[in-house]
Write a protein that holds these residues in place. Structure first.
Motif, PDB file in Angstrom:
ATOM      1  N   ILE A 158      -0.383  -1.361  -5.088  1.00 23.41           N
ATOM      2  CA  ILE A 158      -0.339  -1.461  -6.050  1.00 23.41           C
ATOM      3  C   ILE A 158       0.717  -3.081  -5.972  1.00 23.41           C
ATOM      4  O   ILE A 158       1.157  -3.543  -4.804  1.00 23.41           O
ATOM      5  CB  ILE A 158       0.921  -0.606  -6.507  1.00 23.41           C
ATOM      6  CG1 ILE A 158       1.532  -0.405  -5.435  1.00 23.41           C
ATOM      7  CG2 ILE A 158       0.313   0.610  -6.639  1.00 23.41           C
ATOM      8  CD1 ILE A 158       3.023   1.279  -6.251  1.00 23.41           C
ATOM      9  N   PRO A 159       1.052  -3.572  -6.711  1.00 23.94           N
ATOM     10  CA  PRO A 159       2.127  -5.115  -6.819  1.00 23.94           C
ATOM     11  C   PRO A 159       3.485  -4.563  -6.112  1.00 23.94           C
ATOM     12  O   PRO A 159       3.888  -3.698  -7.078  1.00 23.94           O
ATOM     13  CB  PRO A 159       1.596  -5.877  -8.362  1.00 23.94           C
ATOM     14  CG  PRO A 159       1.250  -4.189  -9.495  1.00 23.94           C
ATOM     15  CD  PRO A 159       0.729  -3.637  -8.199  1.00 23.94           C
ATOM     16  N   THR A 160       3.825  -5.453  -5.058  1.00 22.00           N
ATOM     17  CA  THR A 160       5.429  -4.894  -5.238  1.00 22.00           C
ATOM     18  C   THR A 160       6.458  -5.287  -5.791  1.00 22.00           C
ATOM     19  O   THR A 160       7.257  -4.693  -6.183  1.00 22.00           O
ATOM     20  CB  THR A 160       5.287  -6.249  -4.329  1.00 22.00           C
ATOM     21  OG1 THR A 160       4.533  -5.948  -3.028  1.00 22.00           O
ATOM     22  CG2 THR A 160       7.019  -6.529  -3.918  1.00 22.00           C
TER      23      THR A 160
ATOM     24  N   ALA B   3      -6.094  -0.171 -14.120  1.00 20.12           N
ATOM     25  CA  ALA B   3      -5.501  -0.353 -13.385  1.00 20.12           C
ATOM     26  C   ALA B   3      -5.144  -0.341 -11.791  1.00 20.12           C
ATOM     27  O   ALA B   3      -5.795   1.496 -12.005  1.00 20.12           O
ATOM     28  CB  ALA B   3      -3.625  -1.369 -13.562  1.00 20.12           C
ATOM     29  N   PRO B   4      -4.636  -0.185 -10.526  1.00 22.24           N
ATOM     30  CA  PRO B   4      -4.028   0.624  -9.364  1.00 22.24           C
ATOM     31  C   PRO B   4      -3.657   2.066 -10.066  1.00 22.24           C
ATOM     32  O   PRO B   4      -2.221   1.708 -10.866  1.00 22.24           O
ATOM     33  CB  PRO B   4      -3.312  -0.054  -8.440  1.00 22.24           C
ATOM     34  CG  PRO B   4      -3.295  -1.804  -8.824  1.00 22.24           C
ATOM     35  CD  PRO B   4      -3.922  -1.791 -10.707  1.00 22.24           C
ATOM     36  N   THR B   5      -3.777   2.856  -9.754  1.00 26.79           N
ATOM     37  CA  THR B   5      -2.474   4.155 -10.299  1.00 26.79           C
ATOM     38  C   THR B   5      -2.690   4.428  -9.021  1.00 26.79           C
ATOM     39  O   THR B   5      -2.737   5.488  -8.589  1.00 26.79           O
ATOM     40  CB  THR B   5      -3.991   5.446 -10.789  1.00 26.79           C
ATOM     41  OG1 THR B   5      -4.438   4.370 -12.479  1.00 26.79           O
ATOM     42  CG2 THR B   5      -3.351   6.169 -11.509  1.00 26.79           C
ATOM     43  N   VAL B   6      -1.152   5.615  -9.597  1.00 20.62           N
ATOM     44  CA  VAL B   6      -0.629   6.083  -8.636  1.00 20.62           C
ATOM     45  C   VAL B   6       0.016   7.688  -8.939  1.00 20.62           C
ATOM     46  O   VAL B   6       0.726   7.560 -10.020  1.00 20.62           O
ATOM     47  CB  VAL B   6       0.654   5.245  -8.073  1.00 20.62           C
ATOM     48  CG1 VAL B   6       1.766   6.332  -6.754  1.00 20.62           C
ATOM     49  CG2 VAL B   6       0.589   4.403  -7.639  1.00 20.62           C
TER      50      VAL B   6
ATOM     51  N   VAL C 283       1.126  -0.623  -0.164  1.00 20.47           N
ATOM     52  CA  VAL C 283      -0.676   0.078   0.022  1.00 20.47           C
ATOM     53  C   VAL C 283       1.029   1.643  -0.182  1.00 20.47           C
ATOM     54  O   VAL C 283       2.125   1.400   0.577  1.00 20.47           O
ATOM     55  CB  VAL C 283      -1.077   0.233   1.105  1.00 20.47           C
ATOM     56  CG1 VAL C 283      -1.187   1.534   0.963  1.00 20.47           C
ATOM     57  CG2 VAL C 283      -1.559  -1.131   1.629  1.00 20.47           C
ATOM     58  N   VAL C 284       0.835   2.232  -0.898  1.00 22.22           N
ATOM     59  CA  VAL C 284       0.798   3.747  -0.633  1.00 22.22           C
ATOM     60  C   VAL C 284       0.319   4.198  -1.346  1.00 22.22           C
ATOM     61  O   VAL C 284      -0.822   4.335  -1.247  1.00 22.22           O
ATOM     62  CB  VAL C 284       2.751   3.480  -2.098  1.00 22.22           C
ATOM     63  CG1 VAL C 284       3.107   2.436  -2.275  1.00 22.22           C
ATOM     64  CG2 VAL C 284       1.672   3.234  -3.377  1.00 22.22           C
ATOM     65  N   LYS C 285       0.790   5.430  -1.213  1.00 18.30           N
ATOM     66  CA  LYS C 285      -0.243   6.957  -0.638  1.00 18.30           C
ATOM     67  C   LYS C 285       0.546   7.639  -1.763  1.00 18.30           C
ATOM     68  O   LYS C 285       1.306   8.158  -1.877  1.00 18.30           O
ATOM     69  CB  LYS C 285       0.409   7.925   1.227  1.00 18.30           C
ATOM     70  CG  LYS C 285      -0.408   8.585   0.934  1.00 18.30           C
ATOM     71  CD  LYS C 285      -0.339   9.155   2.418  1.00 18.30           C
ATOM     72  CE  LYS C 285      -1.539  10.208   2.280  1.00 18.30           C
ATOM     73  NZ  LYS C 285      -2.546  10.377   2.479  1.00 18.30           N
TER      74      LYS C 285
END
Length: 325
Positions: free
Chosen positions: A54-56, A144-147, A44-46
């Motif tokens: 997100i994937p490691t 997709a998970p987006t940062v 988990v990232v902020k």
């Protein structure tokens, strides 16, 4: 006989209990292992919009924008894909991405390109937070998970954040140290060569001309007038904007010793006629820097789009090439 049967029944019950206990233990261990495996493959990232899982170890990371991709590569993180607007990309980036086996995905400038991104099937998307609003972030997150990286636009501001995001803090620090050293070396060379002489950047656009101001943090202006400490023409010294429109009639009043002329690059755009008009203008020809031959071409791709840990040092080398005898 009766006692023998009782003994057998007791033995069967005992074996059944042992088997059940073993099965339950195995099931519990399996569930625990699956949970631990799941936790180890994601993190988990902020970002600018909150927490995101997100994937490691991403297998198909997509970076929206070549600037972030360049800087990630420089600190030891190689994405699998990057979106680019081919018409405005600096040449060195194509080689950089090809050498690192990064798939180049052409996109349309100033459009969302969601269909292209969906087709790329990323397992994580990295984007500049300031470049995507909440609506686009939501749309991207469905793919997709987006940062949405929350950081400033200057290299010193966003490179440490990228380093922290990918556990590359030391690499980011070393890259920035090298970058700052390059700036200091260039600053010394330029000041020894031209002293207090004034530098003007004139942007030639399709229907107008603009001059670069002293806005901090913006491409070109921050490097020239803040970090390198070069002098801007007197008329523009209080201009804190990035670019300001200007008429050709005012040009002779600008006390520039050196002029960099940027023929602006955009997709489906041409400033060729404006450049011809400039060169044919008596006001342009009357400028001291023009008479002295101190006029140099400048590409949007090289100093605006190409701003980064690799691109900016190339721009610094170009300044030295043009301004140092």
């Amino acid at each position: 006989m009766k006692k023998t049967m009782q003994y057998i029944l007791l033995l069967l019950v005992a074996l059944t209990l042992v088997a059940c206990s073993s099965t339950n233990k195995e099931s519990g261990n399996k569930a625990k292992n699956q949970k631990e495996k799941s936790e180890s493959t994601t993190r988990v990232v902020k970002d600018a919009y909150g927490d995101v899982t997100i994937p490691t170890e991403p297998k198909n990371m997509l970076v929206l924008g070549s600037n972030y991709a360049e800087n990630l590569i420089e600190i030891g993180v190689t994405p699998q894909m990057v979106t680019v607007v081919e018409e405005i990309e600096p040449e060195y980036r194509f080689k950089l991405f090809n050498d690192n086996n990064v798939k180049i995905i052409p996109t349309v400038q100033y459009e969302d390109n969601l269909e292209v991104i969906l087709e790329a099937a990323p397992d994580v998307i990295i984007a500049q937070g300031a470049a995507i609003d909440a609506k686009k972030y939501e749309a991207l997150s469905k793919i997709a998970p987006t940062v949405a990286v929350e950081a400033g636009v200057a290299i010193d501001e966003f490179v440490p954040v990228l380093g922290e995001l990918f556990n590359k803090e030391k690499e980011a620090e070393l890259a920035l140290k090298k970058f700052r050293k390059k700036i200091e070396e260039t600053k010394e060379k330029l000041h020894n060569a031209i002293g207090d002489e004034k530098i003007l950047v004139l942007r030639v656009e399709q229907n107008q001309y603009r001059v670069l101001g002293t806005e901090k943090g913006s491409p070109g202006s921050d490097m020239l007038y803040t970090q390198l400490g070069l002098n801007i023409p007197t008329m523009l010294k209080d201009n804190n904007d990035w670019f300001t429109p200007i008429s050709l009639e005012v040009l002779p009043e600008i006390d520039a010793d050196h002029i960099f002329v940027e023929q602006r690059q955009m997709q489906n755009y041409s400033s060729e006629q404006s450049l011809k008009d400039l060169k044919n203008s008596p006001m342009w020809q009357a400028m001291d820097a023009v008479k002295a031959g101190n006029v140099y071409p400048l590409k949007t791709a090289d100093y605006v789009v190409g701003e980064g840990l690799i691109g900016s040092p190339l721009f610094l080398d170009y300044l030295v090439e043009r301004l140092v005898p």
